[in-house]
Design a protein around this motif. Structure first.
Motif, PDB file in Angstrom:
ATOM      1  N   THR A 153       0.834  -1.217   0.000  1.00  0.00           N
ATOM      2  CA  THR A 153       0.000   0.000   0.000  1.00  0.00           C
ATOM      3  C   THR A 153       0.865   1.263   0.000  1.00  0.00           C
ATOM      4  OG1 THR A 153      -0.156   0.086   2.387  1.00  0.00           O
ATOM      5  CG2 THR A 153      -1.925  -1.058   1.275  1.00  0.00           C
ATOM      6  N   GLY A 154       2.183   1.099  -0.039  1.00  0.00           N
ATOM      7  CA  GLY A 154       3.062   2.266  -0.147  1.00  0.00           C
ATOM      8  C   GLY A 154       3.631   2.738   1.181  1.00  0.00           C
ATOM      9  N   LEU A 155       3.426   1.965   2.229  1.00  0.00           N
ATOM     10  CA  LEU A 155       3.946   2.380   3.536  1.00  0.00           C
ATOM     11  C   LEU A 155       5.376   1.901   3.738  1.00  0.00           C
ATOM     12  CD1 LEU A 155       0.676   1.520   5.360  1.00  0.00           C
ATOM     13  CD2 LEU A 155       1.744   3.765   5.497  1.00  0.00           C
ATOM     14  N   ARG A 156       6.095   2.620   4.593  1.00  0.00           N
ATOM     15  CA  ARG A 156       7.498   2.306   4.872  1.00  0.00           C
ATOM     16  C   ARG A 156       7.582   1.788   6.306  1.00  0.00           C
ATOM     17  NH1 ARG A 156      10.337   5.760   7.750  1.00  0.00           N
ATOM     18  NH2 ARG A 156       8.862   7.429   7.379  1.00  0.00           N
ATOM     19  N   GLU A 157       8.363   0.711   6.514  1.00  0.00           N
ATOM     20  CA  GLU A 157       8.464   0.154   7.866  1.00  0.00           C
ATOM     21  C   GLU A 157       9.483   0.927   8.695  1.00  0.00           C
ATOM     22  OE1 GLU A 157       9.338  -4.036   8.125  1.00  0.00           O
ATOM     23  OE2 GLU A 157       8.641  -4.101  10.205  1.00  0.00           O
ATOM     24  N   THR A 158       9.165   1.139   9.957  1.00  0.00           N
ATOM     25  CA  THR A 158      10.131   1.728  10.876  1.00  0.00           C
ATOM     26  C   THR A 158      10.199   0.865  12.134  1.00  0.00           C
ATOM     27  OG1 THR A 158      10.622   3.601  12.320  1.00  0.00           O
ATOM     28  CG2 THR A 158       8.323   3.313  11.742  1.00  0.00           C
ATOM     29  N   THR A 159      11.377   0.868  12.766  1.00  0.00           N
ATOM     30  CA  THR A 159      11.498   0.109  14.017  1.00  0.00           C
ATOM     31  C   THR A 159      11.274   1.029  15.217  1.00  0.00           C
ATOM     32  OG1 THR A 159      13.866   0.500  13.922  1.00  0.00           O
ATOM     33  CG2 THR A 159      13.094  -1.636  13.121  1.00  0.00           C
ATOM     34  N   ASP A 160      10.935   2.293  14.942  1.00  0.00           N
ATOM     35  CA  ASP A 160      10.749   3.273  16.022  1.00  0.00           C
ATOM     36  C   ASP A 160       9.255   3.540  16.215  1.00  0.00           C
ATOM     37  OD1 ASP A 160      10.898   5.345  17.807  1.00  0.00           O
ATOM     38  OD2 ASP A 160      11.418   6.844  16.283  1.00  0.00           O
ATOM     39  N   TRP A 161       8.664   2.932  17.243  1.00  0.00           N
ATOM     40  CA  TRP A 161       7.225   3.080  17.444  1.00  0.00           C
ATOM     41  C   TRP A 161       6.823   4.517  17.768  1.00  0.00           C
ATOM     42  CZ3 TRP A 161       6.327   4.649  22.463  1.00  0.00           C
ATOM     43  CH2 TRP A 161       7.266   4.287  23.423  1.00  0.00           C
ATOM     44  N   LYS A 162       7.780   5.276  18.325  1.00  0.00           N
ATOM     45  CA  LYS A 162       7.434   6.658  18.701  1.00  0.00           C
ATOM     46  C   LYS A 162       7.146   7.515  17.471  1.00  0.00           C
ATOM     47  CE  LYS A 162      10.070   6.652  22.928  1.00  0.00           C
ATOM     48  NZ  LYS A 162      11.448   6.585  23.298  1.00  0.00           N
ATOM     49  N   SER A 163       7.836   7.222  16.373  1.00  0.00           N
ATOM     50  CA  SER A 163       7.663   8.078  15.200  1.00  0.00           C
ATOM     51  C   SER A 163       6.693   7.488  14.173  1.00  0.00           C
ATOM     52  CB  SER A 163       9.020   8.320  14.532  1.00  0.00           C
ATOM     53  OG  SER A 163       9.470   7.111  13.958  1.00  0.00           O
ATOM     54  N   ALA A 164       6.234   6.243  14.390  1.00  0.00           N
ATOM     55  CA  ALA A 164       5.404   5.589  13.367  1.00  0.00           C
ATOM     56  C   ALA A 164       4.014   6.222  13.279  1.00  0.00           C
ATOM     57  CB  ALA A 164       5.271   4.107  13.706  1.00  0.00           C
ATOM     58  N   ASP A 165       3.456   6.254  12.045  1.00  0.00           N
ATOM     59  CA  ASP A 165       2.067   6.711  11.886  1.00  0.00           C
ATOM     60  C   ASP A 165       1.093   5.604  12.269  1.00  0.00           C
ATOM     61  OD1 ASP A 165       2.875   9.174  10.817  1.00  0.00           O
ATOM     62  OD2 ASP A 165       3.160   8.256   8.836  1.00  0.00           O
ATOM     63  N   ILE A 166       1.525   4.369  12.008  1.00  0.00           N
ATOM     64  CA  ILE A 166       0.676   3.209  12.328  1.00  0.00           C
ATOM     65  C   ILE A 166       1.501   2.261  13.189  1.00  0.00           C
ATOM     66  CG2 ILE A 166      -0.468   1.163  11.366  1.00  0.00           C
ATOM     67  CD1 ILE A 166      -0.857   2.745   8.768  1.00  0.00           C
ATOM     68  N   ALA A 167       0.917   1.768  14.261  1.00  0.00           N
ATOM     69  CA  ALA A 167       1.614   0.749  15.067  1.00  0.00           C
ATOM     70  C   ALA A 167       0.699  -0.457  15.203  1.00  0.00           C
ATOM     71  CB  ALA A 167       1.965   1.311  16.443  1.00  0.00           C
ATOM     72  N   PHE A 168       1.169  -1.578  14.692  1.00  0.00           N
ATOM     73  CA  PHE A 168       0.409  -2.818  14.811  1.00  0.00           C
ATOM     74  C   PHE A 168       1.142  -3.760  15.762  1.00  0.00           C
ATOM     75  CE2 PHE A 168      -1.588  -2.220  10.419  1.00  0.00           C
ATOM     76  CZ  PHE A 168      -2.850  -2.014  10.940  1.00  0.00           C
ATOM     77  N   LEU A 169       0.405  -4.327  16.694  1.00  0.00           N
ATOM     78  CA  LEU A 169       0.966  -5.367  17.561  1.00  0.00           C
ATOM     79  C   LEU A 169       0.296  -6.678  17.172  1.00  0.00           C
ATOM     80  CD1 LEU A 169       0.939  -3.613  21.069  1.00  0.00           C
ATOM     81  CD2 LEU A 169       2.685  -3.508  19.274  1.00  0.00           C
ATOM     82  N   ASN A 170       1.093  -7.641  16.749  1.00  0.00           N
ATOM     83  CA  ASN A 170       0.542  -8.957  16.420  1.00  0.00           C
ATOM     84  C   ASN A 170       0.704  -9.833  17.659  1.00  0.00           C
ATOM     85  OD1 ASN A 170      -0.511 -11.120  15.156  1.00  0.00           O
ATOM     86  ND2 ASN A 170       1.158 -11.403  13.690  1.00  0.00           N
ATOM     87  N   THR A 171      -0.397 -10.157  18.280  1.00  0.00           N
ATOM     88  CA  THR A 171      -0.378 -10.592  19.689  1.00  0.00           C
ATOM     89  C   THR A 171      -0.599 -12.084  19.875  1.00  0.00           C
ATOM     90  OG1 THR A 171      -2.734 -10.216  19.860  1.00  0.00           O
ATOM     91  CG2 THR A 171      -1.301  -8.340  20.370  1.00  0.00           C
ATOM     92  N   CYS A 172      -0.335 -12.493  21.115  1.00  0.00           N
ATOM     93  CA  CYS A 172      -0.398 -13.911  21.489  1.00  0.00           C
ATOM     94  C   CYS A 172      -1.201 -14.049  22.785  1.00  0.00           C
ATOM     95  CB  CYS A 172       1.032 -14.397  21.713  1.00  0.00           C
ATOM     96  SG  CYS A 172       1.156 -16.008  22.460  1.00  0.00           S
ATOM     97  N   SER A 173      -2.010 -15.094  22.863  1.00  0.00           N
ATOM     98  CA  SER A 173      -2.821 -15.320  24.072  1.00  0.00           C
ATOM     99  C   SER A 173      -2.472 -16.623  24.753  1.00  0.00           C
ATOM    100  CB  SER A 173      -4.311 -15.377  23.695  1.00  0.00           C
ATOM    101  OG  SER A 173      -4.874 -14.109  23.743  1.00  0.00           O
ATOM    102  N   ILE A 174      -1.378 -17.236  24.353  1.00  0.00           N
ATOM    103  CA  ILE A 174      -1.105 -18.607  24.795  1.00  0.00           C
ATOM    104  C   ILE A 174      -0.853 -18.665  26.305  1.00  0.00           C
ATOM    105  CG2 ILE A 174       1.412 -18.795  24.413  1.00  0.00           C
ATOM    106  CD1 ILE A 174      -0.830 -21.325  22.868  1.00  0.00           C
ATOM    107  N   ARG A 175      -0.249 -17.588  26.847  1.00  0.00           N
ATOM    108  CA  ARG A 175      -0.001 -17.514  28.285  1.00  0.00           C
ATOM    109  C   ARG A 175      -0.254 -16.093  28.768  1.00  0.00           C
ATOM    110  NH1 ARG A 175       2.554 -22.083  27.493  1.00  0.00           N
ATOM    111  NH2 ARG A 175       3.648 -21.296  25.690  1.00  0.00           N
TER     112      ARG A 175
END
Ligand code: SF4
Length: 444
Positions: free
Chosen positions: A33-55
């Protein structure tokens, strides 16, 4: 450039390898979709957390990260926060009620619609899609992987086993398999991108079935792809391991002599309460079959201690099976009650102290077994696939044996993805140490 107001995204993954794979799919969609990945959550426009419920612990880490993201969003209100994966599926009401700043909540079968939801979010406050599908296997959508030696390929999704401690059948839905053609196509694509090892992935990988193709046939077909040096798979269920699987692993040199066989408990009563569908006797017989066919096979396992109602004697049975089998390695856990599962309703829950004490005993026993199993490798000459620099020294590299043991060795002229021959001369904890065999050293 995308036609939304967003430019960058941050994507963080929690939990199992299936989540890592799903994040690779999500990354691929976001980049398209034209977005650029960043490893800095503070500056990101979008932050996705892909989560786990196992424990419970996995969920706590996500709650804490959501706190960080909320602080960032207060500084830049346009920031979009999304919760993906098992927690989205499992805890959507709680998230909507207690964390209203979460904009998008998507279950594991809804990722295909991410580009559409990003558009729609301009005019809609919360977007929640946790519809589980009987069919979604993300056919035709290829992951965006981080560079390395190994590419993970999901061959199936969901699980029908309903182990009483496990949330997966509820968060990931019914089991479904991808077509053989799309898996082979993805394997070829991974080879073209430079990967040399493929790990086939499924919640219950060996119950794969697509039309007339069963899991051992799939392994053989993937092995035919030119350029693949090694094939691994995880996680199989002991009840779905048959003689054909053992024969295929033993006879095909590309399929690694290594298997993860989750024991969970060594007590037949607890196994039955866990709905594991095998007895300890069947489990140990299966291990024997694998070892008869492949004496050096690496066998790892999962063990849960402190399942509701587990007595001292039943815990001792787990230790006894461990002593019989001598696993090469083990993932060991304290039982963690997951709301919604059958076992969470069992009344005889053990205390944290009891579970902690049992876990410690399992860990210590496994450490001893890992060391003794690794010591058996000393003096052998083995093939090692070079992966990357060793953590401890820039002059050393690490790689893996066919039976999935980590080997550290001097760098020499080797580089990532080389298949090399090493003589194992020491073992310490989880790690083997090797060097070029004497004869080859002369020619080096
Ligand atoms: S086999 Fe059991 S433990 Fe594994 S995912 Fe399915 S329900 Fe969970």
């Amino acid at each position: 450039m995308n036609n939304m107001q967003y430019n960058s995204f941050f994507l963080e993954t929690y939990g199992c390898q299936m989540n890592v794979y799903d994040s690779e799919l999500v990354r691929s969609l976001l980049i398209q979709t034209g977005l650029r990945e960043t490893t800095d959550w503070k500056s990101a426009d979008i932050a996705f957390l892909n989560t786990c419920s196992i424990r419970e612990h996995a969920e706590s880490k996500v709650h804490s990260r959501l706190g960080n993201l909320y602080a960032a969003k207060r500084q830049k209100p346009w920031m979009l926060i999304g919760v993906l994966g098992c927690m989205a599926q499992n805890l959507k009401e709680e998230l909507l009620q207690n964390k209203p700043y979460v904009d998008i909540i998507l279950g594991p079968d809804s990722y295909r619609k991410i580009p559409e939801y990003l558009q729609r979010h301009q005019s809609q406050n919360h977007i929640v899609d946790t519809q589980l599908s009987k069919y979604e296997v993300y056919e035709g959508l290829f992951p965006s992987r981080e560079f390395g030696t190994n590419a993970w390929i999901a061959i199936s999704r969901g699980c029908d086993k309903f182990c009483t401690f496990c949330i997966v059948p509820f968060t990931r839905g019914r089991e479904r398999s991808r077509s053989l053609e799309s898996i082979v196509k993805e394997a070829k694509q991974a080879v073209d991108a430079g990967f040399v090892e493929i790990t086939l992935l499924g919640q219950n990988v060996n119950s794969y079935r697509s039309e007339k193709v069963a899991f051992p046939d799939l392994l053989q077909e993937v092995a035919k792809v030119d350029g693949i040096q090694r094939i691994r798979f995880t996680s199989p269920h002991p009840s779905d391991c048959d003689d054909q699987l053992i024969e295929v692993i033993a006879s095909n040199p590309k399929i690694c002599n290594s298997i993860h066989l989750p024991l969970q408990s060594g007590s037949n009563r607890i196994l039955s309460r866990m709905n594991r569908s095998y007895s300890k006797e069947e489990f140990t017989r299966l291990v024997e079959k694998f070892r008869n066919a492949m004496p050096d096979i690496g066998i790892s396992t999962d063990i849960i201690v402190g399942f509701p109602g587990e007595t001292d004697a039943e815990f001792q049975e787990t230790l006894d099976v461990m002593k019989t089998v001598k696993f090469d390695s083990a993932f060991t856990f304290k039982y963690s009650a997951r709301p919604g599962t059958k076992a969470s309703e069992y009344t005889e829950q053990l205390t944290e102290a009891e579970k902690g004490e049992r876990l410690e005993r399992v860990i210590q026993l496994q450490k001893a077994h890992t060391l003794s199993q690794n010591q058996k490798m000393i003096g052998k000459t083995v093939q090692v696939l070079v992966e990357k620099a060793s953590k401890k020294s820039e002059f050393q590299l690490m790689g893996r044996t066919d039976n999935n043991k980590i080997v550290v060795f001097d760098r020499h002229h080797f580089k990532s993805k080389d298949m090399i021959v090493l003589h194992i001369n020491d073992a310490y904890g989880m790690t083997l140490f090797g060097d070029i065999p004497e004869k080859e050293k002369i020619c080096d």
